[in-house]
Design a protein around this motif. Sequence first.
Motif: not given
Length: 284
Positions: A24-51
């Motif tokens: 809803x704001x002025x931003x152009x892109x949402x970026x999400x990092x990728x790591x395996x051995x870390x407690x980040x969310x899996x990016x492709x699954x997460x970006x599908x939800x955000x889509x």
Amino acid sequence: MNVGLGLPVDDPAALLTWAKRADAGPFSTLGLLDRLVYDNPEPLVTLAALAGATSRIRLQTEVLIAPVHRTALLAKQTATLDRLSGGRFTLGIGVGGRADDFLATGLDVHTRGRRLDEQMSQLRRVWAGDAYGEGAGPIGPAPSRPGGPEVLFGGFAPAAIRRVARWGDGFLGAALPPRFMDRLFRDVEASWKEAGRPGRPRLVAQTNVVLGPDAVVEDARRNLARYYAFTGNAAHFVDGLLTTPGRIREAVTGFTEIGADEVMLYCWAGDPGQIDRLAAALHG
């Protein structure tokens, strides 16, 4: 200037809120990092939800560590995400630098560059609708964009620069101020021209930011230090964190002046109030 947001990874459930407010704001892109051995969310699954939670803003991996992914499945996942998002997906991709990510998948970290080159050849074939290989037919769905989603390569080594010209649409440079990023951008453009590619590569810069009360700033510092602890020099990245509207505007201006098409402001604290603060800072 297009300005995107890199999403914090400490609370995956909060990312829907981040995505809706950023959309809803002025931003152009949402970026999400990728790591395996870390407690980040899996990016492709997460970006599908955000889509599904957004309608306008682009979605980008920043960057996906392709060598730890199975190529056929990666081709299918990225084409699916490109279709689900209506062509709003950018595949930021790289070789990765953490040995434990490769240990967890049983892959040799020392061959990751060669593996990525092989993967890009296969990904391009699949996205074009060709058979995957002997005895294996085409893998669908077809991506929204003919030939596959936009591909940006991240990295610092000469091999990463060459991959932009050979396989990519552009370059994603991170963790360097404009005065140092300038040389990388020029190297990318020279490699692109030398390869005979038409037009020019897309150039994207990423910088780490936080805006908010002291508690939010300290949260970002802790998360940044933890993420970069493997380098043995996390303090360098923490010291480079931009914490004021003036410094953030100065960085965006600096990257614009060296030819960046987009600047990604990577957020390391979970407070979504930063979205409005950053928007105000950019127009201050």
